[in-house]
Design a protein around this motif. Sequence first.
Motif, PDB file in Angstrom:
ATOM      1  N   THR A  70      -8.520  -1.029  -3.524  1.00  0.00           N
ATOM      2  CA  THR A  70      -7.147  -0.610  -3.785  1.00  0.00           C
ATOM      3  C   THR A  70      -6.307  -0.924  -2.559  1.00  0.00           C
ATOM      4  O   THR A  70      -6.520  -0.354  -1.493  1.00  0.00           O
ATOM      5  N   LEU A  71      -5.368  -1.829  -2.715  1.00  0.00           N
ATOM      6  CA  LEU A  71      -4.467  -2.219  -1.628  1.00  0.00           C
ATOM      7  C   LEU A  71      -3.085  -1.676  -1.939  1.00  0.00           C
ATOM      8  O   LEU A  71      -2.530  -1.938  -3.010  1.00  0.00           O
ATOM      9  N   ILE A  72      -2.556  -0.892  -0.997  1.00  0.00           N
ATOM     10  CA  ILE A  72      -1.181  -0.406  -1.129  1.00  0.00           C
ATOM     11  C   ILE A  72      -0.460  -0.611   0.196  1.00  0.00           C
ATOM     12  O   ILE A  72      -1.083  -0.797   1.239  1.00  0.00           O
ATOM     13  N   PHE A  73       0.848  -0.578   0.113  1.00  0.00           N
ATOM     14  CA  PHE A  73       1.696  -0.643   1.295  1.00  0.00           C
ATOM     15  C   PHE A  73       2.449   0.678   1.381  1.00  0.00           C
ATOM     16  O   PHE A  73       2.860   1.234   0.361  1.00  0.00           O
ATOM     17  N   THR A  74       2.615   1.166   2.577  1.00  0.00           N
ATOM     18  CA  THR A  74       3.326   2.415   2.796  1.00  0.00           C
ATOM     19  C   THR A  74       4.159   2.271   4.068  1.00  0.00           C
ATOM     20  O   THR A  74       3.989   1.308   4.813  1.00  0.00           O
ATOM     21  N   VAL A  75       5.052   3.220   4.298  1.00  0.00           N
ATOM     22  CA  VAL A  75       5.897   3.180   5.495  1.00  0.00           C
ATOM     23  C   VAL A  75       5.487   4.331   6.408  1.00  0.00           C
ATOM     24  O   VAL A  75       5.567   5.495   6.030  1.00  0.00           O
ATOM     25  N   GLN A  76       5.024   3.976   7.598  1.00  0.00           N
ATOM     26  CA  GLN A  76       4.629   4.997   8.577  1.00  0.00           C
ATOM     27  C   GLN A  76       5.849   5.362   9.395  1.00  0.00           C
ATOM     28  O   GLN A  76       6.509   4.491   9.961  1.00  0.00           O
TER      29      GLN A  76
ATOM     30  N   PHE B 125       7.631   1.639  10.231  1.00  0.00           N
ATOM     31  CA  PHE B 125       7.123   0.289   9.981  1.00  0.00           C
ATOM     32  C   PHE B 125       6.214   0.310   8.760  1.00  0.00           C
ATOM     33  O   PHE B 125       5.727   1.363   8.342  1.00  0.00           O
ATOM     34  N   VAL B 126       5.998  -0.859   8.183  1.00  0.00           N
ATOM     35  CA  VAL B 126       5.152  -0.987   6.995  1.00  0.00           C
ATOM     36  C   VAL B 126       3.693  -1.019   7.439  1.00  0.00           C
ATOM     37  O   VAL B 126       3.333  -1.727   8.382  1.00  0.00           O
ATOM     38  N   GLN B 127       2.871  -0.259   6.737  1.00  0.00           N
ATOM     39  CA  GLN B 127       1.434  -0.216   7.001  1.00  0.00           C
ATOM     40  C   GLN B 127       0.692  -0.532   5.712  1.00  0.00           C
ATOM     41  O   GLN B 127       1.000   0.028   4.674  1.00  0.00           O
ATOM     42  N   ALA B 128      -0.247  -1.447   5.783  1.00  0.00           N
ATOM     43  CA  ALA B 128      -1.088  -1.776   4.632  1.00  0.00           C
ATOM     44  C   ALA B 128      -2.327  -0.895   4.664  1.00  0.00           C
ATOM     45  O   ALA B 128      -2.906  -0.652   5.721  1.00  0.00           O
TER      46      ALA B 128
ATOM     47  N   SER C 296      -7.636  10.417  16.514  1.00  0.00           N
ATOM     48  CA  SER C 296      -7.117  11.680  17.058  1.00  0.00           C
ATOM     49  C   SER C 296      -5.590  11.791  16.959  1.00  0.00           C
ATOM     50  O   SER C 296      -4.961  12.484  17.745  1.00  0.00           O
ATOM     51  N   LEU C 297      -5.011  11.098  16.005  1.00  0.00           N
ATOM     52  CA  LEU C 297      -3.573  11.184  15.745  1.00  0.00           C
ATOM     53  C   LEU C 297      -3.344  11.606  14.299  1.00  0.00           C
ATOM     54  O   LEU C 297      -4.137  11.283  13.409  1.00  0.00           O
ATOM     55  N   THR C 298      -2.245  12.305  14.075  1.00  0.00           N
ATOM     56  CA  THR C 298      -1.808  12.610  12.717  1.00  0.00           C
ATOM     57  C   THR C 298      -0.716  11.613  12.380  1.00  0.00           C
ATOM     58  O   THR C 298       0.305  11.558  13.060  1.00  0.00           O
ATOM     59  N   LYS C 299      -0.953  10.822  11.343  1.00  0.00           N
ATOM     60  CA  LYS C 299       0.008   9.780  10.975  1.00  0.00           C
ATOM     61  C   LYS C 299       0.718  10.195   9.687  1.00  0.00           C
ATOM     62  O   LYS C 299       0.087  10.606   8.720  1.00  0.00           O
ATOM     63  N   TYR C 300       2.042  10.070   9.717  1.00  0.00           N
ATOM     64  CA  TYR C 300       2.885  10.473   8.601  1.00  0.00           C
ATOM     65  C   TYR C 300       3.389   9.221   7.910  1.00  0.00           C
ATOM     66  O   TYR C 300       4.064   8.392   8.524  1.00  0.00           O
ATOM     67  N   ARG C 301       3.070   9.096   6.614  1.00  0.00           N
ATOM     68  CA  ARG C 301       3.455   7.903   5.870  1.00  0.00           C
ATOM     69  C   ARG C 301       4.154   8.306   4.584  1.00  0.00           C
ATOM     70  O   ARG C 301       3.772   9.274   3.937  1.00  0.00           O
ATOM     71  N   LEU C 302       5.162   7.526   4.246  1.00  0.00           N
ATOM     72  CA  LEU C 302       5.948   7.783   3.035  1.00  0.00           C
ATOM     73  C   LEU C 302       5.814   6.623   2.059  1.00  0.00           C
ATOM     74  O   LEU C 302       5.831   5.465   2.464  1.00  0.00           O
ATOM     75  N   GLY C 303       5.711   6.951   0.796  1.00  0.00           N
ATOM     76  CA  GLY C 303       5.709   5.948  -0.262  1.00  0.00           C
ATOM     77  C   GLY C 303       4.363   5.290  -0.473  1.00  0.00           C
ATOM     78  O   GLY C 303       3.481   5.329   0.380  1.00  0.00           O
ATOM     79  N   SER C 304       4.243   4.683  -1.646  1.00  0.00           N
ATOM     80  CA  SER C 304       3.055   3.930  -2.012  1.00  0.00           C
ATOM     81  C   SER C 304       3.546   2.756  -2.852  1.00  0.00           C
ATOM     82  O   SER C 304       3.971   2.944  -3.992  1.00  0.00           O
TER      83      SER C 304
END
Length: 126
Positions: free
Chosen positions: A48-54, A108-111, A78-86
């Motif tokens: 499953t490949l999605i793109f999201t915005v971190q 930025f966009v994260q795959a 050791s980081l909490t990453k907040y991402r929006l959208g799928s």
Amino acid sequence: MKKVFFLCFTFLFLFCTKTEKKQESPVEVIQQIDTVAPVSEVEVQEDTLIFTVQIAALKNTNEYLENLEGVSLYYENSLTKYRLGSFSTYQEAIESCRALRKKYQDAFVQALLNDKAIAISEALQN
């Protein structure tokens, strides 16, 4: 007198100390039999490949970001990453990222491949 007392004390100490023997608990041997399922029963899971915005990656959690509508939290390195959208396409994610940069300048966009971050170049080759 001191010598007699010392000898008695030593004698009592040496012969009156309890020596406990540890009993080993019985070990149960479990035999595992390898089984092979027929090919028809094995489920093939597609990647499953999605793109999201971190929008942020922080060492400590942030209650404001956690309560944003549609935010997903990922714990990596050791980081909490907040991402929006799928998003199913890179272009959709870019458009969302542009809109979010008005409020979150470092967005930025994260795959994500099976919920694991991968490089955009790798995602675009799939």
